[in-house]
Motif scaffolding. Structure first.
Motif, PDB file in Angstrom:
ATOM      1  N   PRO A   5      37.678  51.047  45.536  1.00  0.00           N
ATOM      2  CA  PRO A   5      37.703  52.600  46.114  1.00  0.00           C
ATOM      3  C   PRO A   5      39.419  52.970  44.531  1.00  0.00           C
ATOM      4  O   PRO A   5      38.598  54.231  44.063  1.00  0.00           O
ATOM      5  N   SER A   6      39.743  52.164  43.671  1.00  0.00           N
ATOM      6  CA  SER A   6      40.427  52.773  42.791  1.00  0.00           C
ATOM      7  C   SER A   6      40.232  52.594  41.683  1.00  0.00           C
ATOM      8  O   SER A   6      39.992  53.140  40.197  1.00  0.00           O
ATOM      9  N   SER A  17      45.665  47.179  44.576  1.00  0.00           N
ATOM     10  CA  SER A  17      46.548  48.035  45.465  1.00  0.00           C
ATOM     11  C   SER A  17      46.492  47.738  46.733  1.00  0.00           C
ATOM     12  O   SER A  17      45.126  47.495  47.669  1.00  0.00           O
ATOM     13  N   THR A  18      47.189  48.357  48.126  1.00  0.00           N
ATOM     14  CA  THR A  18      47.265  48.723  48.741  1.00  0.00           C
ATOM     15  C   THR A  18      45.518  49.224  50.297  1.00  0.00           C
ATOM     16  O   THR A  18      44.553  48.702  50.525  1.00  0.00           O
ATOM     17  N   GLN A  19      45.319  50.412  48.873  1.00  0.00           N
ATOM     18  CA  GLN A  19      43.863  50.280  49.171  1.00  0.00           C
ATOM     19  C   GLN A  19      42.569  49.685  49.107  1.00  0.00           C
ATOM     20  O   GLN A  19      41.767  49.370  49.917  1.00  0.00           O
ATOM     21  N   ASP A  20      43.191  49.200  47.322  1.00  0.00           N
ATOM     22  CA  ASP A  20      41.435  48.497  47.391  1.00  0.00           C
ATOM     23  C   ASP A  20      42.447  47.209  48.264  1.00  0.00           C
ATOM     24  O   ASP A  20      40.998  46.433  49.019  1.00  0.00           O
ATOM     25  N   LYS A  21      42.873  46.271  48.826  1.00  0.00           N
ATOM     26  CA  LYS A  21      43.551  45.184  49.786  1.00  0.00           C
ATOM     27  C   LYS A  21      42.245  45.769  51.544  1.00  0.00           C
ATOM     28  O   LYS A  21      41.876  44.727  51.793  1.00  0.00           O
ATOM     29  N   GLU A  22      43.225  46.717  51.913  1.00  0.00           N
ATOM     30  CA  GLU A  22      41.822  47.269  52.611  1.00  0.00           C
ATOM     31  C   GLU A  22      40.718  46.603  52.213  1.00  0.00           C
ATOM     32  O   GLU A  22      39.967  46.699  53.266  1.00  0.00           O
ATOM     33  N   HIS A  23      40.005  47.663  51.639  1.00  0.00           N
ATOM     34  CA  HIS A  23      38.377  47.371  51.392  1.00  0.00           C
ATOM     35  C   HIS A  23      38.265  46.360  51.222  1.00  0.00           C
ATOM     36  O   HIS A  23      37.282  46.221  51.619  1.00  0.00           O
TER      37      HIS A  23
END
Length: 507
Positions: free
Chosen positions: A154-155, A193-199
């Motif tokens: 996502p990043s 990043s947190t968003q990338d981790k969740e993805h």
């Protein structure tokens, strides 16, 4: 840790030589002599002091000459273990022990270069240093990747790029060098990043197979906290009529686990807290909890006993087209889930005799490197057979069982996107010391059943033939011998070859 039976060895054997000790307890690594000395030092049996004088000729002479510095390879460093003569008050016939020690230690520390680059099972430190050749191989795999095919986060970053930058200068081999990301590895996951981790953790994750309510209710029926209450349930039997061996096998499996473990809770509860040899856990625990679960699958065999993975062997021998080139064996595994009469593999099991925590050498080597690599080899079997689009569209998965002492953890490997594979580790479960914690045992049985259903699902996908008509089958047969599969325009990178290790030659 020295076991009581190792200490008792000096009292129960007429001539407790090092060689006899090594053979009895199956010690093959260079730590064997250290184990013998530790057990010898702890023996306090007065009968042991009365060994006939004619057999007391100072074994420390032989030990000092032949094994004064027993090598132990740890993280590439050579550490010497000095043998003190005053630790060896007891002694035996000098000449026979000299020959015994020479032969046994010669076998254990003999200098040879490993022909099989992955055959490191008898080496204490299984994490190999990344030499120049290994680093070049890793770089080559990365440079061959197409940017438009990588896994985009996502990043806007590509996961392959991030992991390459992280791993290219690592001193020791990691599963990242095989482009496997472990979602439980905090060091690696913190690169994102947190968003990338969740993805990364959730993208294209196949839901866990569900256990039907009726079977779940049957499992919960064994939730008894006292041995007397559990005995009543076990003695009542399965009570299903009419009983269908295929349809109701999982009921039989659940009943079998509790009925076979119950006598130990009744008579030998200390068995679940005492240290044992690795083979004890295999025979008395894991053959009951894991192996027996697969008996109901007629086309699957659960192979125990340091068998070689055929999937790993296929990878090592890829491109071998000359009989003069030595054929390499696959990686040795404690257990393999294999299709009967086939080389197709769907799961791997690794075990250890002691649970030393998540920072233990065995745990780190097996869970963080060996299991993921062999699981990737097994996934590559499916890729060669069906192609990456087929494998991804059906979200095929490989299962790993990691058990040490009473602990069990299940791992799942899949390939979500790009050139990447992903390892997900489920929470560990344990064999409880008493039935007051029977919920742990129920949870473990549930986890093993889910793992079996996951393997069954993967096998079912692997058997699918995408032919909708007789005409389609005819066309497929006509084209079969013309050329190999070309339906995919790229493939996953091969498993990283483990750098070779040299064993030091003793004179």
């Amino acid at each position: 840790m020295i076991l009581q039976e190792e200490i008792d060895f000096f009292s129960t054997n007429e001539l407790p030589t090092p060689v006899a000790f090594f053979k009895k307890f199956n010690y093959k690594t260079t730590k064997a002599i250290s184990k013998w000395l530790d057990a010898l030092a702890k023996n306090d049996d007065p009968n042991f002091e009365s060994v006939p004088e004619q057999k007391k000729k100072s074994v420390d002479k032989a030990l000092t000459k032949k094994t004064a510095h027993a090598e132990s390879s740890t993280s590439g460093d050579i550490k010497s273990t000095s043998i003190q003569s005053d630790d060896l008050d007891e002694s035996f016939d000098e000449e026979s022990n000299k020959e015994d020690l020479k032969g046994s230690l010669g076998n254990a520390t003999e200098l040879e270069e490993r022909n099989d680059d992955d055959d490191q099972d008898e080496v204490e430190d299984n994490v190999s240093s990344m030499d120049k050749g290994a680093k070049l191989e890793f770089k080559k795999k990365y440079m061959e990747m197409r940017q438009d095919t990588k896994w985009k986060l996502p990043s806007g970053k590509y996961i392959e790029d991030v992991l390459y930058e992280y791993a290219k200068n690592l001193a020791h081999e990691s599963s990242v060098h095989s482009f496997i990301i472990d979602t439980s590895d905090a060091t690696v996951m913190n690169l994102f990043s947190t968003q990338d981790k969740e993805h990364i953790m959730s993208f294209r994750v196949l839901p866990d197979p569900e256990i039907e309510d009726e079977l779940m209710d049957y499992l919960i029926k064994y939730r008894k906290f006292e041995t007397q209450e559990m005995r009543k349930i076990v003695n009542a039997g399965i009570s299903i009529s009419p009983y269908d061996p295929k349809k109701h096998f999982n009921h039989h499996y659940i009943h079998q686990v509790f009925s076979q473990l119950l006598p130990r809770y009744e008579l030998r509860s200390s068995d679940f807290t005492t240290s044992h040899l690795e083979g004890w856990f295999t025979s008395n625990i894991w053959s009951i909890v894991i192996d027996a679960c697969f008996v109901g699958l007629e086309i699957i065999e659960f192979i125990r006993g340091e068998g070689c993975s055929r999937a790993s062997g296929e990878r090592k021998n890829f491109g071998r087209n000359n009989s003069n080139v030595k054929k390499l064996l696959g990686r040795k595994c404690d257990g393999i889930v294999r299709e009967l009469g086939s080389s197709e593999e769907y799961g791997i099991s690794e075990e250890g005799r002691d649970w030393t925590g998540k920072d233990g050498t065995k745990y780190l080597a097996d869970e963080s490197l060996k299991l993921p690599k062999v699981m990737l080899d097994m996934l590559h079997q499916k890729l060669r057979k069906h192609g990456i689009n087929f494998v991804r569209s059906r979200q095929m998965e490989i299962v790993g069982f990691l058990h040490s002492a009473q602990q069990l953890q299940i791992l799942v490997l899949d390939t979500p996107s790009g050139y990447m594979c992903r390892i997900r580790r489920y929470p560990s479960s344990k064999i409880p010391a008493t039935l007051t914690e029977v919920d742990h045992l129920i949870g473990m049985i549930h986890d093993v059943l889910v793992a079996k259903f996951r393997i069954m699902r993967c096998m079912g996908h692997s058997k699918i033939v995408n032919l909708t008509s007789n005409e389609a089958l005819k066309e497929s047969l006509k084209k079969k011998a013309v050329k190999p599969r070309v339906d995919d325009d790229y493939d996953l990178p091969n498993t990283q070859r483990t750098p070779k290790k040299m064993r030091s030659r003793r004179s």
